[in-house]
Structure formats: C-alpha cells, structure tokens
Design a protein around this motif. Sequence first.
Motif, PDB file in Angstrom:
ATOM      1  N   CYS A 454       0.775  -1.437   0.086  1.00 57.45           N
ATOM      2  CA  CYS A 454      -0.235   0.029  -0.154  1.00 57.45           C
ATOM      3  C   CYS A 454       0.835   1.321  -0.046  1.00 57.45           C
ATOM      4  N   TRP A 455       0.526   2.346  -0.874  1.00 58.78           N
ATOM      5  CA  TRP A 455       1.137   3.515  -0.899  1.00 58.78           C
ATOM      6  C   TRP A 455       0.136   4.649  -0.806  1.00 58.78           C
ATOM      7  N   ASP A 456       0.473   5.756  -0.316  1.00 64.91           N
ATOM      8  CA  ASP A 456      -0.428   6.887  -0.017  1.00 64.91           C
ATOM      9  C   ASP A 456       0.318   8.054  -0.832  1.00 64.91           C
ATOM     10  N   ALA A 457      -0.570   8.614  -1.497  1.00 71.22           N
ATOM     11  CA  ALA A 457      -0.198   9.810  -2.220  1.00 71.22           C
ATOM     12  C   ALA A 457      -0.380  11.155  -1.271  1.00 71.22           C
ATOM     13  N   GLU A 458       0.576  11.592  -0.572  1.00 73.51           N
ATOM     14  CA  GLU A 458       0.426  12.811   0.414  1.00 73.51           C
ATOM     15  C   GLU A 458       1.033  14.062  -0.065  1.00 73.51           C
ATOM     16  N   ILE A 459       0.294  15.111   0.081  1.00 71.16           N
ATOM     17  CA  ILE A 459       0.636  16.319  -0.521  1.00 71.16           C
ATOM     18  C   ILE A 459       0.581  17.121   0.836  1.00 71.16           C
ATOM     19  N   GLU A 460       1.577  17.895   0.874  1.00 65.58           N
ATOM     20  CA  GLU A 460       1.859  19.109   1.965  1.00 65.58           C
ATOM     21  C   GLU A 460       1.181  20.290   1.678  1.00 65.58           C
ATOM     22  N   CYS A 461       0.430  20.612   2.897  1.00 64.60           N
ATOM     23  CA  CYS A 461      -0.059  21.843   2.887  1.00 64.60           C
ATOM     24  C   CYS A 461       0.011  22.403   4.081  1.00 64.60           C
ATOM     25  N   SER A 462      -0.892  23.589   4.483  1.00 59.11           N
ATOM     26  CA  SER A 462      -0.577  24.343   5.818  1.00 59.11           C
ATOM     27  C   SER A 462      -0.642  23.294   7.037  1.00 59.11           C
ATOM     28  N   TYR A 463      -1.443  22.307   6.843  1.00 57.19           N
ATOM     29  CA  TYR A 463      -1.774  21.438   7.866  1.00 57.19           C
ATOM     30  C   TYR A 463      -1.034  20.401   7.776  1.00 57.19           C
ATOM     31  N   GLY A 464       0.301  20.252   7.132  1.00 62.18           N
ATOM     32  CA  GLY A 464       1.246  19.180   7.152  1.00 62.18           C
ATOM     33  C   GLY A 464       0.989  18.383   6.000  1.00 62.18           C
ATOM     34  N   TRP A 465       1.455  17.155   6.083  1.00 62.94           N
ATOM     35  CA  TRP A 465       1.329  16.022   4.954  1.00 62.94           C
ATOM     36  C   TRP A 465      -0.020  15.315   5.083  1.00 62.94           C
ATOM     37  N   ILE A 466      -0.668  15.596   3.862  1.00 61.13           N
ATOM     38  CA  ILE A 466      -2.199  14.973   4.075  1.00 61.13           C
ATOM     39  C   ILE A 466      -2.307  13.887   3.076  1.00 61.13           C
ATOM     40  N   GLU A 467      -3.044  12.635   3.445  1.00 65.75           N
ATOM     41  CA  GLU A 467      -3.213  11.642   2.545  1.00 65.75           C
ATOM     42  C   GLU A 467      -4.340  11.856   1.609  1.00 65.75           C
ATOM     43  N   CYS A 468      -4.074  12.015   0.244  1.00 62.51           N
ATOM     44  CA  CYS A 468      -5.161  12.509  -0.531  1.00 62.51           C
ATOM     45  C   CYS A 468      -5.554  11.168  -1.480  1.00 62.51           C
ATOM     46  N   VAL A 469      -4.610  10.335  -1.979  1.00 60.83           N
ATOM     47  CA  VAL A 469      -4.872   9.079  -2.606  1.00 60.83           C
ATOM     48  C   VAL A 469      -4.329   7.942  -1.942  1.00 60.83           C
ATOM     49  N   GLY A 470      -4.932   6.810  -1.827  1.00 64.82           N
ATOM     50  CA  GLY A 470      -4.529   5.634  -1.429  1.00 64.82           C
ATOM     51  C   GLY A 470      -4.379   4.488  -2.669  1.00 64.82           C
ATOM     52  N   ILE A 471      -3.125   3.971  -2.873  1.00 65.70           N
ATOM     53  CA  ILE A 471      -2.902   3.047  -3.905  1.00 65.70           C
ATOM     54  C   ILE A 471      -2.605   1.743  -3.396  1.00 65.70           C
ATOM     55  N   ALA A 472      -3.389   0.747  -3.294  1.00 62.14           N
ATOM     56  CA  ALA A 472      -3.183  -0.417  -2.435  1.00 62.14           C
ATOM     57  C   ALA A 472      -3.341  -1.820  -3.614  1.00 62.14           C
ATOM     58  N   ASP A 473      -2.400  -2.886  -3.214  1.00 60.07           N
ATOM     59  CA  ASP A 473      -3.079  -4.077  -3.816  1.00 60.07           C
ATOM     60  C   ASP A 473      -3.291  -4.937  -2.688  1.00 60.07           C
ATOM     61  N   ARG A 474      -4.805  -4.767  -2.920  1.00 58.37           N
ATOM     62  CA  ARG A 474      -5.596  -5.718  -1.731  1.00 58.37           C
ATOM     63  C   ARG A 474      -5.704  -7.089  -1.882  1.00 58.37           C
ATOM     64  N   SER A 475      -4.867  -7.766  -2.950  1.00 63.31           N
ATOM     65  CA  SER A 475      -4.994  -9.170  -3.143  1.00 63.31           C
ATOM     66  C   SER A 475      -6.343  -9.549  -3.415  1.00 63.31           C
ATOM     67  N   ALA A 476      -6.836 -10.724  -2.861  1.00 62.50           N
ATOM     68  CA  ALA A 476      -8.264 -11.244  -3.530  1.00 62.50           C
ATOM     69  C   ALA A 476      -9.205 -11.086  -2.154  1.00 62.50           C
ATOM     70  N   TYR A 477      -9.140 -10.328  -1.066  1.00 62.46           N
ATOM     71  CA  TYR A 477      -9.799 -10.325  -0.187  1.00 62.46           C
ATOM     72  C   TYR A 477     -11.374  -9.907  -0.238  1.00 62.46           C
TER      73      TYR A 477
END
Length: 743
Positions: A454-477
């Motif tokens: 799993c990887w998160d695309a995090e963007i820095e703004c005045s609140y700090g680093w914010i998770e905006c996109v999650g990219i995950a290999d969720r297998s077959a769950y």
Amino acid sequence: MLASLSHHLRHRLLIPSISSLPTLPFLFLHLNHTLPLLFLHLNHTLTLPLPLPMDESSLRRSLADKQSAVDAQGNAVRALKAAKASKSDVDSAIDSLNALKLEKASIERSLQAIVGGAGDGMSVSREAFRQTVGNTLERRLFYIPSFKIYRGVAGLYDYGPPGCAVKSNVLAFWRQHFVLEENMLEVDCPCVTPEVVLKASGHVDKFTDLMVKDVKTGTCYRADHLLKDFCNEKLQKDLTLTLEKAAELKHVLATLDDLSTDQLGAKIKEYGIVAPETKNGLSDPYPFNLMFQTSIGPSGLLPGYMRPETAQGIFVNFKDLYYYNGNKLPFAAAQIGQAFRNEISPRQGLLRVREFTLAEIEHFVDPEDKSHPKFIEVASLEFFMFPREQQMSGQSAQKLRLGDAVSKGTVNNETLGYFIGRVYLFLTSLGIDADRLRFRQHLANEMAHYAADCWDAEIECSYGWIECVGIADRSAYDLKAHSEKSKVDLVAHEKFSEPREVEKLVITPNKKELGMTFKGNQKAVVESLEAMNEEEALKMKAALEAKGEDEFYVCVLGKSVTIKDSMIKISKKKIVEHQRVFTPSVIEPSFGIGRIIYCLFEHSFYTRPSKAGDEQLNVFRFPPVVAPIKCTVFPLIQKPEYESVARLISKSLTAAGVSHRIDMTGTTIGKRYARTDELGVPFAITVDSQADVTIRERDSKDQVRVKIEEAASVIKEVVDGQRTWADVWSTFPHHATASADDE
C-alpha cells in the motif's frame, strides 16, 4: 490483525516551483527541510564558539548539559552575592551566566528547528497563510459552511459557483486521465447500502474509531487524535524532554494504530490528557462506528447504511462486469460518488468531513501475473518516494525512479507501480507542486493482513502532509469476502489449450465437531477454513501434524480460535482440469477529491503587489484544465461599439464550449483584472477597438493582440492544451501595457 484491519477500513479513501512562489509562508514550506541546517549555521556563526551537533539526540544532550551549566553558574552568582564579593567578580560571573544562557537559547532554537518544523514562526506563518486562503475561498464563494444561517454543522460544506466548477473540472479530468485513457468500466451505484453487504466487507464490525467524552459536557473527541496531538506538541514545544521521554513519545506515535482500547485509555491517563476546550477529565475510550445507519423501506426491517466508500458497489457487481468485458482479465471498473462517515470531531475544513466525494478504481488482475503492458510509459518518472525502511530509520523521502523502485521490489509489482505513476501525472497536471508531493509506503502496523502493498499519495499543505490518494494491492480479500457471504462465486477463468493433471489441495472441515466446539460461530469458522489459500492450509497442516492443534484467525469474528487435528482434514489429490478457476487480485487507487481540491487551492494561491504598491492582490494560478472560468471578456470602456464586439466574442466562446464571463461595468480595467485573478481565471480578452483585441495571461500579465475573429479559437486551443501560452506569445504581436490597463 484486528487492529490493522480496523485501521485499513477506517482510512481507505477515500506544482509550481519555489521561484514562482512570492508568498513568504510557502517559501518557508519549501525550505522546511533545510531550515534546521540554516538555523544551526546561523547559531554557530552568531553565538557559539563550537559547531552544534546536527542530530536530535545530540542536541537534547547538549541542551541538558547546558542547562546544568546555567544552573551551576546561577548558584555561583548567588553565592558571590551572598558573600558580598567585589562588583567586578559578580559582574564577571553574571556575564558568564548570560553567555551560557545565550548558548542554551541557541541550542533550543536548533532543536526547535529539527523537531518543530522551523519553530513557532513557521506555525504562525502557516496559520496566517491558511487564514488568508480560507478567507479568500469563502469570500469568493468557492466553498462555505453548510446551513450557515443556522450556525452550520461541523464537517459539512457547500461548494459555491467557482468551487463547483473547479470540482467538476477535476472530476472531468479524472475521467479523461483514468476512465477513458485506460478503457475502464464506469458504474454508478446507490449511496444507501444494505447491512449484509457491509457486514461481509467488515465495515459493520470494524469501521470504528475510539471515542472519549468530556465527563462534564459530554463533548466527544477521537481518542487517538488527542494522544497524537499531545505527543506532537510535547516533541515540538517541550525542549526539556529527556532523550528517553522523546523516544517514548515517538514510539507512541509510530504504534498508535496498534494500541488496544485499554492501552489507549491508559496512555491518556498516564499523560494527564484532558478535554481541549474545558480541561475537564475524559471518559475511557470506547468504539464508535463511523457509518450513518438507516433503514430501507417503511417497515424498518431491512437495516442499511450510507456507504462509507464507493468500492463495495464495484465488488458486488464483479460477475456482471467480468461478463461485460468478455470474461477477460485484466480490467478496471471505476466509480465517482458521495460517501459518508460520521466523524467524531471533524476538523481541518475540507480535509475531514462527514460527506465527501470519492473517485475509486478497482483494477482486477490475475494474482499470478501482475505485470502491466504500459508500465514502460511511467517507468522513467522520478519523484519523491518514502519507503517504509526510510521511515523506520528516520530518513526523509527521496527522489526515486519508479522503474528502479519496482525492479528492486520496493513497490510490489508493475501494475501497482503503473498506477502510482499515473496518479503522480494526474496530480501534477492539476497543479499540485511536485516538490510537495510524496508517495509514502504503509508501515507494517498500517497494513491490513491481506494487503500485498500500500502507498499513499501525500500532499503537503499548511496542515502538514495529507493523505489524498491511497493506492493498494488488496489481493483477493474483497471478492472472497463477498463470495463467502453471498454464496455466489466471484471468480475468473483461464481455459487451457489442453487438459492438465494437477495436484489440488482439498480442505474438508469436520462440521460436526466444529459445531460442538464453536456452536453459533461454527458457520463463520467453517467458511474461513474453506477459504484458506494453499499457503495458509499447508502451514496449518504442518502445525496440526507437529502438535495436534493450531491458532487460526477468523476475520468475521475478529479473533483467533484453536483448531485441533480432529476438526479438519487437509490433503492433496490429483485431478484433471480443463481450466483454472481463481479469484482475481485487486489493485485499488482511491481518490479523496475534496482533499485534493483543498491542497490545490493552497498550492495555487499567491499574492502580488498592486501597481500602486499599496495593497497585496490575491491570485489563484489554476491551470486552464481546472480553472472555474477559462476566460473573461472586458470592453475597455463603456462604448456601444466595444460592447457589441464583446458580445460577439462571448457568443463565439460559448459555441466553442469555453466557460467565460463578460463584464461591461464601468469599473477600471485594473480592478476587473484583479477580481478575475482572484477567481483564478487564466485569460482575459479586452476589447479596445473594432478590429483586434488584447489577450492577457494571468500570471505573467503579458498581452498579445489578436484579430477579433481569432480570439475565441486562440483561447479554445490554449485551454484544451493544443497550444501553449509561449506559442501564442511567439506568434502574435505583443501589446505594451499602459499604466491604466493593469493593477
């Protein structure tokens, strides 16, 4: 496992260069990682005879030593005064004390630069910048609190006209960039979801946050947020922390998602954390399900929920989508829609709200082949990545070549890597600053037990680093969970050119004995045993043969149970197969659209002085693809002949599908430019003759002269990306701006 699954369910979602950022707050943001070194250098140059150590541990030791020296020298001064020593001796001792205090203050500043993101000044600057952006967004009606005349409701916001346009443009570009480019199958599923669906996915049992209440007022808070805020504040502001205490607080932050209810409550009591507003005591933490519950139909007998994500609608439609795609893998399905989470204590504006827009992709792929034919197109991209090894060792994100990250196994597979690359291109094309964008890999304690990576695309703004996109290999769950609950096989098929003799694992639970042992939980245990993959089954078989029993985690129950060798038979037998039947794996990019838009607002905002120099003018540098209005049309002065030309150009822009605004007020042209710059309008057409007009570009304020009949087509070509402003500038005659023509 329970903690990691709960965390995963709660948190699934869902740039301009420094030289072009004249605003001081974001100059600081860009220099955030270099400021500690700058402060250390300045401290050494101005006040210290010896260079300071550069790491936090050494600085804390130096600070402790210096504090001891200050205390000792203070005692010496007091002793000299008590002994009525000579004035010169006392003055000399005081001078030494003051010198030690200066050195101590320098170490404190250096330490603050490292642990506090450049110190309190930085926090003030961020807050001031955020306030300026927020005021502008509300005043220009990009978004406002919902139900404002009734004092609003926390976590709910309305998008006004320009905000709606920006959101619509972002979603249109998302469709273009992903759905059309990748030939995805788009669906639109209901927001109201039956309980049985969310029971199968785990949301009914696990989609919770731990909540505490103010014991006197009843105000609710997220327990982990209170503990996180406490630890961060202590690390950033309490420079007297010992090394041991600082390490302890950092460990709490790193393992926050692993803490049980009791452990979290114990930490809150240990640190004396109280309600932020009233300073009253807090209750013990208890789980609160974040879904909005409802009932379907007038009888109230069919429970349901407002969906917390859009993905489940895609999973339950897999069988039909697979058939629609010609029974071929891989393929991707996509959905844009509203999602709902009953946040305990919403904060940070659009970043944490109770109703929001998600854009999610479910890419179904053969688990034995996760290569991607188009990976070569993104393999050469280089951007900031933050693998878990760097996080654990205290390093910062660094630029990596995506192809290298995949080939070295840092990113699990090509398909996951391909979508990471595509997400990077999407965000930077919107206007997100590449220098304040990173892809952070989930740590082990953040990963759901079934996830491959799993990887998160995090963007820095005045609140700090914010998770905006999650990219995950969720297998077959997900598909397996819905298959088990619905009794409908959500599988794919690979037909063999010739029959194959294969050795197949056979799992045969002893339902009678399992029923006697687990009673009402028998069904859940049996279904989980039958759903084991080969690796899990062989591991259990070895354990049963070695010691007669094994611990087995049942996801539906949220706990482990003991399986004895008499409860199950695991064997292999040879069979002839004409096809391979398997459950596809899922690669899931999930986009929090509101979070992306807010970060875009901050990354696009800057100020510049008016021509008179007596005020700062606000500007949003939106790229044309997301700008709420692409062009404005201004008659220079109120003359009928100019106004008729403006209307003609407006009609041509409408026919070309270019959003625009026509302004025939008598306001000075400079003020009209300033108003539209504050809305982020990239181009302005000014009518000052009946033969040709000027086209002005927002950020450079450069202007060219274009024939009236060409004006709309030039704007259309630039807005659609068919030509650049540089090309326009080199093609058409330049217009020298008179002092009255601009701000």
